[in-house]
Motif scaffolding. Structure first.
Motif, PDB file in Angstrom:
ATOM      1  N   ILE A 222       0.827  -1.208   0.000  1.00 11.17           N
ATOM      2  CA  ILE A 222       0.000   0.000   0.000  1.00 11.17           C
ATOM      3  C   ILE A 222       0.863   1.260   0.000  1.00 11.17           C
ATOM      4  O   ILE A 222       0.609   2.202  -0.759  1.00 11.17           O
ATOM      5  N   ILE A 223       1.902   1.276   0.824  1.00  9.67           N
ATOM      6  CA  ILE A 223       2.786   2.447   0.894  1.00  9.67           C
ATOM      7  C   ILE A 223       3.489   2.669  -0.440  1.00  9.67           C
ATOM      8  O   ILE A 223       3.573   3.802  -0.928  1.00  9.67           O
ATOM      9  N   ASN A 224       3.985   1.598  -1.046  1.00 10.88           N
ATOM     10  CA  ASN A 224       4.643   1.729  -2.348  1.00 10.88           C
ATOM     11  C   ASN A 224       3.666   2.185  -3.423  1.00 10.88           C
ATOM     12  O   ASN A 224       4.032   2.959  -4.305  1.00 10.88           O
ATOM     13  N   GLN A 225       2.434   1.728  -3.343  1.00  8.10           N
ATOM     14  CA  GLN A 225       1.435   2.145  -4.327  1.00  8.10           C
ATOM     15  C   GLN A 225       1.186   3.647  -4.231  1.00  8.10           C
ATOM     16  O   GLN A 225       1.136   4.344  -5.247  1.00  8.10           O
TER      17      GLN A 225
ATOM     18  N   ARG B  88     -12.025   6.602 -23.983  1.00  8.01           N
ATOM     19  CA  ARG B  88     -11.807   7.467 -22.815  1.00  8.01           C
ATOM     20  C   ARG B  88     -12.662   7.043 -21.618  1.00  8.01           C
ATOM     21  O   ARG B  88     -12.270   7.233 -20.477  1.00  8.01           O
ATOM     22  N   PHE B  89     -13.820   6.455 -21.891  1.00  9.42           N
ATOM     23  CA  PHE B  89     -14.687   6.017 -20.801  1.00  9.42           C
ATOM     24  C   PHE B  89     -13.995   4.976 -19.919  1.00  9.42           C
ATOM     25  O   PHE B  89     -14.306   4.856 -18.741  1.00  9.42           O
ATOM     26  N   LEU B  90     -13.038   4.216 -20.486  1.00  9.15           N
ATOM     27  CA  LEU B  90     -12.290   3.242 -19.682  1.00  9.15           C
ATOM     28  C   LEU B  90     -11.530   3.931 -18.560  1.00  9.15           C
ATOM     29  O   LEU B  90     -11.440   3.418 -17.452  1.00  9.15           O
ATOM     30  N   SER B  91     -10.999   5.094 -18.854  1.00 11.06           N
ATOM     31  CA  SER B  91     -10.288   5.870 -17.841  1.00 11.06           C
ATOM     32  C   SER B  91     -11.256   6.653 -16.965  1.00 11.06           C
ATOM     33  O   SER B  91     -11.120   6.671 -15.745  1.00 11.06           O
ATOM     34  N   ASP B  92     -12.250   7.281 -17.585  1.00 11.57           N
ATOM     35  CA  ASP B  92     -13.208   8.095 -16.832  1.00 11.57           C
ATOM     36  C   ASP B  92     -14.003   7.268 -15.831  1.00 11.57           C
ATOM     37  O   ASP B  92     -14.271   7.708 -14.720  1.00 11.57           O
ATOM     38  N   TYR B  93     -14.382   6.060 -16.217  1.00  8.98           N
ATOM     39  CA  TYR B  93     -15.170   5.192 -15.340  1.00  8.98           C
ATOM     40  C   TYR B  93     -14.282   4.341 -14.427  1.00  8.98           C
ATOM     41  O   TYR B  93     -14.781   3.537 -13.669  1.00  8.98           O
ATOM     42  N   SER B  94     -12.970   4.499 -14.534  1.00  7.74           N
ATOM     43  CA  SER B  94     -11.974   3.747 -13.749  1.00  7.74           C
ATOM     44  C   SER B  94     -11.983   2.252 -14.045  1.00  7.74           C
ATOM     45  O   SER B  94     -11.492   1.458 -13.241  1.00  7.74           O
ATOM     46  N   ILE B  95     -12.493   1.862 -15.187  1.00  6.51           N
ATOM     47  CA  ILE B  95     -12.487   0.447 -15.572  1.00  6.51           C
ATOM     48  C   ILE B  95     -11.056  -0.025 -15.788  1.00  6.51           C
ATOM     49  O   ILE B  95     -10.689  -1.141 -15.412  1.00  6.51           O
ATOM     50  N   ILE B  96     -10.221   0.831 -16.334  1.00  5.43           N
ATOM     51  CA  ILE B  96      -8.838   0.465 -16.624  1.00  5.43           C
ATOM     52  C   ILE B  96      -8.060   0.181 -15.337  1.00  5.43           C
ATOM     53  O   ILE B  96      -7.082  -0.559 -15.358  1.00  5.43           O
ATOM     54  N   CYS B  97      -8.512   0.734 -14.218  1.00  6.41           N
ATOM     55  CA  CYS B  97      -7.843   0.475 -12.932  1.00  6.41           C
ATOM     56  C   CYS B  97      -7.920  -0.997 -12.549  1.00  6.41           C
ATOM     57  O   CYS B  97      -7.009  -1.528 -11.915  1.00  6.41           O
ATOM     58  N   LEU B  98      -9.001  -1.658 -12.933  1.00  6.50           N
ATOM     59  CA  LEU B  98      -9.113  -3.091 -12.675  1.00  6.50           C
ATOM     60  C   LEU B  98      -8.056  -3.854 -13.471  1.00  6.50           C
ATOM     61  O   LEU B  98      -7.448  -4.804 -12.966  1.00  6.50           O
TER      62      LEU B  98
ATOM     63  N   PHE C  25      -4.583  10.332  -8.514  1.00  6.89           N
ATOM     64  CA  PHE C  25      -3.436  10.985  -7.895  1.00  6.89           C
ATOM     65  C   PHE C  25      -2.842  10.232  -6.712  1.00  6.89           C
ATOM     66  O   PHE C  25      -1.655  10.345  -6.449  1.00  6.89           O
ATOM     67  N   PHE C  26      -3.654   9.479  -5.997  1.00  8.79           N
ATOM     68  CA  PHE C  26      -3.151   8.828  -4.793  1.00  8.79           C
ATOM     69  C   PHE C  26      -3.022   7.316  -4.901  1.00  8.79           C
ATOM     70  O   PHE C  26      -2.322   6.704  -4.106  1.00  8.79           O
ATOM     71  N   VAL C  27      -3.711   6.706  -5.864  1.00  7.76           N
ATOM     72  CA  VAL C  27      -3.702   5.247  -5.920  1.00  7.76           C
ATOM     73  C   VAL C  27      -3.078   4.724  -7.216  1.00  7.76           C
ATOM     74  O   VAL C  27      -2.174   3.902  -7.183  1.00  7.76           O
ATOM     75  N   TYR C  28      -3.538   5.204  -8.348  1.00 11.79           N
ATOM     76  CA  TYR C  28      -3.071   4.683  -9.632  1.00 11.79           C
ATOM     77  C   TYR C  28      -2.267   5.710 -10.426  1.00 11.79           C
ATOM     78  O   TYR C  28      -2.233   5.664 -11.649  1.00 11.79           O
ATOM     79  N   GLY C  29      -1.616   6.607  -9.746  1.00 11.21           N
ATOM     80  CA  GLY C  29      -0.823   7.630 -10.412  1.00 11.21           C
ATOM     81  C   GLY C  29       0.380   7.072 -11.156  1.00 11.21           C
ATOM     82  O   GLY C  29       0.843   7.666 -12.124  1.00 11.21           O
ATOM     83  N   ALA C  30       0.885   5.914 -10.726  1.00  7.08           N
ATOM     84  CA  ALA C  30       2.023   5.304 -11.424  1.00  7.08           C
ATOM     85  C   ALA C  30       1.651   4.957 -12.868  1.00  7.08           C
ATOM     86  O   ALA C  30       2.507   4.893 -13.741  1.00  7.08           O
TER      87      ALA C  30
ATOM     88  N   ALA D 221      -4.255  -6.446  -0.012  1.00  4.47           N
ATOM     89  CA  ALA D 221      -3.615  -5.126   0.033  1.00  4.47           C
ATOM     90  C   ALA D 221      -4.144  -4.202  -1.060  1.00  4.47           C
ATOM     91  O   ALA D 221      -4.121  -2.981  -0.907  1.00  4.47           O
ATOM     92  N   ALA D 222      -4.626  -4.764  -2.154  1.00  2.00           N
ATOM     93  CA  ALA D 222      -5.136  -3.951  -3.258  1.00  2.00           C
ATOM     94  C   ALA D 222      -6.561  -3.454  -3.020  1.00  2.00           C
ATOM     95  O   ALA D 222      -7.005  -2.516  -3.684  1.00  2.00           O
ATOM     96  N   VAL D 223      -7.262  -4.058  -2.068  1.00  5.38           N
ATOM     97  CA  VAL D 223      -8.665  -3.685  -1.823  1.00  5.38           C
ATOM     98  C   VAL D 223      -8.840  -2.205  -1.474  1.00  5.38           C
ATOM     99  O   VAL D 223      -9.714  -1.542  -2.051  1.00  5.38           O
ATOM    100  N   PRO D 224      -8.045  -1.636  -0.550  1.00  4.46           N
ATOM    101  CA  PRO D 224      -8.250  -0.207  -0.255  1.00  4.46           C
ATOM    102  C   PRO D 224      -8.107   0.692  -1.485  1.00  4.46           C
ATOM    103  O   PRO D 224      -8.851   1.665  -1.635  1.00  4.46           O
ATOM    104  N   GLY D 225      -7.199   0.342  -2.373  1.00  4.14           N
ATOM    105  CA  GLY D 225      -7.022   1.126  -3.585  1.00  4.14           C
ATOM    106  C   GLY D 225      -8.129   0.925  -4.601  1.00  4.14           C
ATOM    107  O   GLY D 225      -8.353   1.764  -5.467  1.00  4.14           O
TER     108      GLY D 225
END
Length: 192
Positions: free
Chosen positions: A16-19, A154-164, A129-134, A92-96
């Motif tokens: 989590i800290i590294n993320q 763009r909806f993949l990013s806007d809806y955060s689908i790409i985060c999965l 900015f705090f979770v998937y900024g990498a 560990a990925a659940v909070p993000g």
């Protein structure tokens, strides 16, 4: 579950800290790429560097944990569990994942209230900015930027689908790193 937290809790916290830390790094890389060149062509190399740097940090401590568990396995203190890294890294990925999932659910429901829109904005901000900024430079290059390669997605990013997808890729990297240590891969053997 309790023993997993006792044995691997420090690694979950490290994940989590590294993320979070690498998220700030990725955001800085995206802003740097944007200031270097307005057309976004620098987002790809900066994004690849940010992603590889993040994964190399994860690989180093996951592999080290695999090497430690290999010693315990040889001593008979633990049973072999090749899915162990997926278990504790998934936890560990659940909070993000909370923020992208809330963003996704509210956007799919489509409520137009001010509270829903404010929640979406907060979730998007925290996610990027705090979770998937990498992943932000690559995300901007591929989906979310003005000159994005797949701007129709763009909806993949806007809806955060790409985060999965980013989470699944990161879990695969963690699993491979741990198992490479568990099986003693890429270690020089003494010829004695």
């Amino acid at each position: 579950m309790k023993t997993l937290f006792i044995e691997k809790g420090h690694l979950m916290l490290k994940y989590i800290i590294n993320q979070i830390a690498m998220s700030f790094f990725g955001v800085m890389m995206a802003f740097t790429a944007a200031t270097v060149n307005d057309d976004g062509s620098w987002l790809l190399p900066f994004g690849i560097f940010s992603l590889l740097f993040y994964w190399s940090i994860l690989i180093s401590f996951m592999r080290e944990d695999g090497l430690k568990d290999a010693i315990k396995l040889k001593g008979g203190r633990i049973k072999k569990d090749t899915l162990l890294p997926l278990k504790y890294c998934s936890i560990a990925a659940v909070p993000g994942l909370v923020f992208p999932l809330v963003n996704m659910i509210i956007r799919f429901i489509g409520t137009d209230s001010a509270i829903a829109q404010g929640t979406v904005n907060i979730c998007s901000f925290v996610t990027k900015f705090f979770v998937y900024g990498a992943f932000m430079p690559l995300d901007s290059y591929l989906f979310a930027g003005e000159n994005a390669i797949f701007s129709s997605g763009r909806f993949l990013s806007d809806y955060s689908i790409i985060c999965l997808v980013y989470t699944i890729l990161t879990l695969v990297v963690c699993s491979l790193a741990y198992n490479s240590g568990l099986y003693g891969m890429f270690i020089k053997k003494d010829k004695k």
